[in-house]
Design an enzyme around this catalytic site. Structure first.
Site, PDB file in Angstrom:
ATOM      1  N   ALA A 480       0.822  -1.209   0.000  1.00 50.78           N
ATOM      2  CA  ALA A 480       0.000   0.000   0.000  1.00 50.78           C
ATOM      3  C   ALA A 480       0.857   1.260   0.000  1.00 50.78           C
ATOM      4  O   ALA A 480       0.693   2.147  -0.842  1.00 50.78           O
ATOM      5  CB  ALA A 480      -0.931  -0.014   1.209  1.00 50.78           C
ATOM      6  N   ASP A 505      10.062  -6.453  -3.785  1.00 52.22           N
ATOM      7  CA  ASP A 505       8.995  -7.031  -2.968  1.00 52.22           C
ATOM      8  C   ASP A 505       8.841  -8.480  -3.391  1.00 52.22           C
ATOM      9  O   ASP A 505       8.678  -8.769  -4.572  1.00 52.22           O
ATOM     10  CB  ASP A 505       7.678  -6.275  -3.177  1.00 52.22           C
ATOM     11  CG  ASP A 505       6.659  -6.593  -2.090  1.00 52.22           C
ATOM     12  OD1 ASP A 505       6.470  -7.784  -1.776  1.00 52.22           O
ATOM     13  OD2 ASP A 505       6.057  -5.648  -1.547  1.00 52.22           O
ATOM     14  N   ARG A 516      -6.566  -1.080  -1.377  1.00 52.82           N
ATOM     15  CA  ARG A 516      -5.754   0.096  -1.063  1.00 52.82           C
ATOM     16  C   ARG A 516      -4.453   0.154  -1.864  1.00 52.82           C
ATOM     17  O   ARG A 516      -3.833   1.204  -1.935  1.00 52.82           O
ATOM     18  CB  ARG A 516      -5.452   0.153   0.441  1.00 52.82           C
ATOM     19  CG  ARG A 516      -4.662  -1.019   0.932  1.00 52.82           C
ATOM     20  CD  ARG A 516      -4.844  -1.337   2.380  1.00 52.82           C
ATOM     21  NE  ARG A 516      -4.004  -2.467   2.751  1.00 52.82           N
ATOM     22  CZ  ARG A 516      -4.296  -3.724   2.461  1.00 52.82           C
ATOM     23  NH1 ARG A 516      -5.406  -4.006   1.819  1.00 52.82           N
ATOM     24  NH2 ARG A 516      -3.488  -4.700   2.804  1.00 52.82           N
ATOM     25  N   LYS A 529       4.184  -8.268  -7.104  1.00 53.25           N
ATOM     26  CA  LYS A 529       3.844  -6.874  -6.819  1.00 53.25           C
ATOM     27  C   LYS A 529       4.815  -5.892  -7.470  1.00 53.25           C
ATOM     28  O   LYS A 529       4.398  -4.894  -8.067  1.00 53.25           O
ATOM     29  CB  LYS A 529       3.813  -6.636  -5.306  1.00 53.25           C
ATOM     30  CG  LYS A 529       2.605  -7.208  -4.613  1.00 53.25           C
ATOM     31  CD  LYS A 529       2.587  -6.813  -3.142  1.00 53.25           C
ATOM     32  CE  LYS A 529       1.330  -7.330  -2.460  1.00 53.25           C
ATOM     33  NZ  LYS A 529       1.265  -6.936  -1.040  1.00 53.25           N
ATOM     34  N   ASP A 577       6.324  -3.946   6.319  1.00 45.92           N
ATOM     35  CA  ASP A 577       5.243  -4.281   7.229  1.00 45.92           C
ATOM     36  C   ASP A 577       5.726  -5.052   8.455  1.00 45.92           C
ATOM     37  O   ASP A 577       4.925  -5.664   9.151  1.00 45.92           O
ATOM     38  CB  ASP A 577       4.168  -5.096   6.497  1.00 45.92           C
ATOM     39  CG  ASP A 577       4.697  -6.433   5.993  1.00 45.92           C
ATOM     40  OD1 ASP A 577       5.905  -6.685   6.149  1.00 45.92           O
ATOM     41  OD2 ASP A 577       3.909  -7.217   5.434  1.00 45.92           O
ATOM     42  N   ASN A 578       7.029  -5.030   8.727  1.00 49.67           N
ATOM     43  CA  ASN A 578       7.506  -5.710   9.937  1.00 49.67           C
ATOM     44  C   ASN A 578       8.744  -5.010  10.479  1.00 49.67           C
ATOM     45  O   ASN A 578       9.492  -4.358   9.742  1.00 49.67           O
ATOM     46  CB  ASN A 578       7.799  -7.184   9.665  1.00 49.67           C
ATOM     47  CG  ASN A 578       8.983  -7.391   8.744  1.00 49.67           C
ATOM     48  OD1 ASN A 578      10.119  -7.471   9.183  1.00 49.67           O
ATOM     49  ND2 ASN A 578       8.730  -7.458   7.430  1.00 49.67           N
ATOM     50  N   CYS A 633       0.067 -19.860  31.980  1.00 49.67           N
ATOM     51  CA  CYS A 633      -0.974 -20.512  32.768  1.00 49.67           C
ATOM     52  C   CYS A 633      -2.359 -19.940  32.468  1.00 49.67           C
ATOM     53  O   CYS A 633      -3.358 -20.647  32.566  1.00 49.67           O
ATOM     54  CB  CYS A 633      -0.668 -20.392  34.257  1.00 49.67           C
ATOM     55  SG  CYS A 633       0.714 -21.460  34.748  1.00 49.67           S
TER      56      CYS A 633
END
Length: 965
Positions: A480, A505, A516, A529, A577-578, A633
């Site tokens: 995007a 990419d 988008r 992409k 994106d990371n 837990c």
């Protein structure tokens, strides 16, 4: 690589549209908006279903109800220059019912600087008619029509929202009063070079259903007093997060049951864990428990008409360092209209004569003001700069203002988020050359050349245009943000000479991207992409030199992106994106001393960071606080929220269908696997080899029926037997050592489930689990529910008998202490010896195992089916409200909510910083880090933090990061 997260760590009824019966002129292009699009896809409107595959990321921002309301809205956008087409693009991607684009003008050279849907071959053609064809490709659900006649009241009554761009002030006043009287919501947007303006009028009684878009808060209760202003105390695990004036309601309160399901109650915050509510003196005594939940209440807002607001304006500040700018620019933009009306053209770029006359006109406009719009003293230097650049047309500024304007259109359609009240002004004067000795651009340098960059040359001159063309830039990511960056690169002329843009990419295009990532079309799904985006921007500006790569950035590709590659670059722009990839690129840019532009979005929130070698701190210099993790837990035995059950379900998926298969494959194929496994710390060797043993021996299926039987028995274990064992260890009436109920506070008392083939959720689980189990062994599955039921009739389930001596840990600390105990380690060692003997020989095995990687966006692979069923069954165990598939996918898939408006606005700011970098700005105060939240709306800009400097002897060394030192 798609729209990146904001922080460094992630964490309907409407009226039928009328036909255009009054638009029969041959110069007008208009169709019946009620017709189904030619492609055969369902239209938006009353009966339209929301395409979750397309709108999934946007739905996490808006929600289904707001999306439905938007699908019933017809929008008119007037003016198809760069700003108008930017707004239209964002609104069409959003998915309104229909969009009509209006323009009576024809394409000119200066339009090409920012109007990305005009080509040189379109010069002389009507802008609306040419743009319509390309805008219509953005979203097959949104019919786009063109109108080329004068706007009239009769025509405008067809629309719920009207947007005016490139309009004169007389038209704004006339149409503004009409819209206000008829209840049509109005947005006026304008850009003049480095200046932007935005105005909203949504009527005298606008109902905002959700002012901020944040998820409603909830908290567990530990005490409620009996008082005329009762005090509610929440558990001290986390702060409640409420604010005074919020409304809340109650559930699961024991004792004071009158509060359960009550009408929303207004609260007053007393502290981080306490707040007061209504009079509870007549209620029963509070015993224990309860959950308090925030309720979003509608808010009524009244807007002034355009004329009234012109005289008494309310401003939204975009930059607190420019506190007095809005008032000055409110007068300045009126002077632009006055100059244009007087001369029939804008002030000539950087003309001193026109600047003086413009200043005189501005003084006259100010003197004529009667209300609060009148400023005490005009900033003459500012007003002159507005005159110098008013004829300019910049793609980055249009992207920013266009993103904001489109978001306001969506607010008008949906009642979601707080509208802008009512004027916004923005300027980016820091983009102008840093003047040494007072030197300014000249009229000759900025005169039009009859080329596609005339709108930009009018602001910056020809020298910057030449510099832009020579740039060699590395763009990491074509999602995007990457698509928006490439569009802006093509418009401003980056690498359109001897330079080059390299975009990488490794992802392919998916359907959900199309909402988008506007360079992609449905026919592009499954294509790469980077290549597709590169080809798309070549259509926008054939001169751009761009190369697409499909590489992931990281140590594995340093042979590709080596010293020679980085040394040849002028800069890097991230569209990631990371966090890991961001930090890696930051380290590379620090090492090679290259400027880096970093940005991210999270729904309506966005940020921009500029990193300049030796001037600013690096991206990695500041870090977000660590994410709060869920205690083990809590996940294993004491969940109290749907987030807990969804995380448990994700862990189940990994632990059943991925990790055992991966370990078994390594055991069978890698001779050193056993050696590595035995070196693992603590109980890990036993856990790994136990899973391998179960995969290869005890659980290994040979048929589809075996898979169904395994799924049924696993259901029995997780949702019945384990719960009953937990209740055997800790009965519902159990007390703690202090005498308090064990099952209280965050511990919800569970109950076991009884399996039934007539229960759809039970069958959902078995079908999904059996198919995934079959996939991991290379067996053929089935979605035939009747067939599964038939197989289940023959499956034998061992009756449950509670076991004594089973230790269930109630805290992570207790679990850790137990795992490290001597007795436990001795048991592990004994079991490890048994496993070494019992495991089959790798050489003799013929297994065809396959690890299943979780993929949330494929609705046919049973992945989300398993997660939803697994989580909601666990939620039923603990009486936690279940989550639908949409919400489950968001949480379990760790999806980043995304919307095109925020992306466009953020990238506009990024490209303004890019222009400063290319000009060689050296002053820290010239650069701007930015943060925005379009939902509120809120904007904050600050100069970047300076690079750290260290004194060594008498010298002062400035570094970009520790690495440089």
């Amino acid at each position: 690589m798609s729209s990146s997260p904001l922080s460094k760590k992630r964490r309907l009824s409407g009226t039928e549209t009328k036909t255009g019966s009054h638009c029969s002129s041959s110069n007008s292009v208009r169709t019946d908006l009620s017709h189904t699009p030619a492609n055969g896809m369902a239209k938006n409107g009353n009966d339209a279903e929301i395409d979750e595959g397309l709108y999934s990321r946007q739905l996490y921002v808006l929600g289904h109800a707001a999306m439905k309301r938007m699908q019933n809205s017809n929008v008119l956008i007037s003016g198809m220059r760069g700003l108008g087409v930017e707004i239209a693009k964002n609104v069409i991607l959003a998915g309104v019912r229909s969009v009509t684009v209006h323009d009576q003008g024809v394409a000119e050279w200066r339009d090409l600087a920012s109007q990305f849907y005009l080509r040189e071959a379109d010069l002389g053609k009507n802008r609306a008619e040419v743009s319509r064809l390309r805008l219509a490709e953005l979203n097959n659900y949104v019919p786009v029509t063109a109108f080329t006649e004068t706007l009239t009241g009769d025509f405008m009554t067809d629309f719920q929202v009207v947007v005016l761009t490139d309009s004169n002030i007389e038209e704004q006043q006339q149409l503004g009063e009409f819209c206000h009287a008829k209840g049509i919501k109005l947005v006026i947007a304008d850009t003049r070079g480095l200046f932007g303006q935005l105005f909203c009028d949504f009527g005298e009684e606008m109902s905002v259903l959700d002012t901020n878009g944040e998820q409603p808060l909830s908290s567990m209760i530990s005490m409620i007093t009996k008082d005329n202003q009762a005090v509610v105390t929440c558990l001290d695990e986390t702060r409640h997060g409420f604010e005074s004036g919020d409304y809340v309601t109650f559930t699961e309160v024991q004792g004071m049951t009158e509060l359960n399901g009550c009408s929303p109650v207004e609260i007053k915050v007393l502290g981080p864990y306490t707040f007061s509510i209504c009079d509870t003196t007549g209620f029963m005594d509070y015993i224990r428990g309860g959950i308090v939940s925030q309720v979003k209440m509608p808010k009524k807002i009244a807007f002034k008409s355009f004329s009234s607001s012109m005289a008494e304006p309310e401003f939204v500040l975009t930059d607190f360092a420019k506190f007095d700018r809005p008032g000055q620019l409110h007068v300045g933009f009126q002077a632009v209209h006055a100059f244009q009306k007087k001369h029939n053209h804008l002030p000539a770029p950087w003309s001193k004569a026109d600047g003086e006359e413009f200043l005189t006109l501005a003084k006259e406009v100010n003197a004529a003001q009667t209300g609060s719009a009148k400023v005490e003293q005009l900033d003459e230097a500012l007003i002159k700069k507005l005159s110098f650049v008013a004829a300019g047309d910049l793609a980055p500024l249009n992207a920013f203002i266009g993103g904001l304007a489109a978001q306001e259109v969506m607010k008008a359609c949906t009642g979601k988020f707080m509208p802008l009240m009512q004027w916004l002004y923005f300027d980016a004067l820091e983009c102008l050359p840093e003047q040494e000795g007072g030197a300014e651009l000249t009229e000759e340098e900025c005169a039009p050349r009859n080329c596609r960059y005339d709108g930009q040359i009018a602001v910056f001159g020809t020298k910057l245009q030449e510099m832009l063309g020579k740039q060699r830039y590395f763009l990491v990511g074509a999602g995007a943000i990457g698509c928006e960056l490439l569009k802006n690169f093509a418009m401003i002329g980056l690498a359109c000479g001897k330079g080059e843009v390299i975009v990488t990419d490794m992802d392919t295009i998916e359907k959900s991207n199309l909402n988008r990532q506007f360079l992609f079309r449905p026919s592009d799904v499954t294509k790469m992409k980077s290549d597709t985006a590169a080809a798309a921007v070549k259509q926008m500006n054939p001169s751009i030199r761009i190369t697409g790569h499909q590489n992931r950035v990281g140590p594995d590709t340093e042979r590709v992106y080596d010293d020679d590659f980085f040394e040849s670059l002028d800069g890097v722009t991230n569209a990631l994106d990371n966090v890991d990839a961001r930090m890696y690129m930051d380290r590379r840019c620090v090492y090679y001393r290259k400027p880096l532009l970093e940005s991210g979005t999270l729904g309506t929130k966005g940020n921009v960071q500029v990193v300049i070698p030796f001037l600013t701190e690096s991206y990695s210099s500041s870090q977000d606080p660590p994410e709060k993790s869920i205690p083990i837990c809590t996940l294993k035995n004491f969940p109290n929220a749907i987030e807990h059950t969804l995380q448990w379900a994700r862990d189940e998926f990994e632990g059943l269908f991925k990790q055992p298969a991966e370990n078994s494959i390594q055991y069978l194929s890698d001779p050193k696997f056993m050696e590595r496994t035995l070196k693992l710390p603590g109980a890990q060797p036993v856990e790994v080899l136990e899973a391998v043993y179960k995969s290869l021996v005890t659980d290994c299926p040979h048929s589809w029926a075996d898979c169904v039987a395994w799924a049924r028995n696993h259901w029995q274990c997780q949702y019945s037997n384990n719960i009953r064992q937990l209740l055997h260890n800790f009965p519902p009436e159990q007390l703690t050592s202090s005498g308090a109920p064990f099952w209280s506070g965050p511990k919800r008392c569970p109950h076991g489930l009884d399996f039934s083939t007539s229960n759809e959720l039970h069958l959902d689980y078995v079908v999904a689990a059996a198919n995934l189990f079959a996939q991991s062994y290379g067996l053929k599955g089935s979605a035939d529910r009747a067939g599964v039921i038939k197989i289940l009739q023959d499956v034998k389930v061992t009756p449950f008998t509670p076991r004594s001596g089973v230790k269930i840990h109630v805290s992570d600390q207790e679990l850790q202490n137990s795992n490290s105990s001597v007795g436990k380690m001795h048991t592990y060692d004994s079991r490890l010896d048994d496993l070494k003997v019992q495991l089959p020989s790798p050489e003799a095995s013929t297994f065809k195992l396959c690890a299943v990687d979780f993929e949330k966006d494929d609705d046919t692979n049973f992945h989300m089916d398993f997660i939803v069923a697994s989580s909601n069954l666990r939620a039923e165990n603990y009486d936690i409200p279940p989550a639908d598939r949409h919400k489950s996918k968001l949480i379990a898939g760790k999806i980043i909510p995304a919307i095109a408006t925020t992306t466009a606005a953020v990238v506009g700011l990024v490209c303004l910083e890019l222009i400063k970098i290319i000009q060689g700005h050296k002053k820290l105060e010239s650069f701007k880090n930015g943060f925005m939240n379009l939902a509120l709306p809120f904007f904050a800009f600050s100069e970047p933090i300076a690079a750290p400097s260290h004194k060594v002897g008498t010298a002062c060394l400035v570094c970009l990061s520790v690495l440089n030192m």
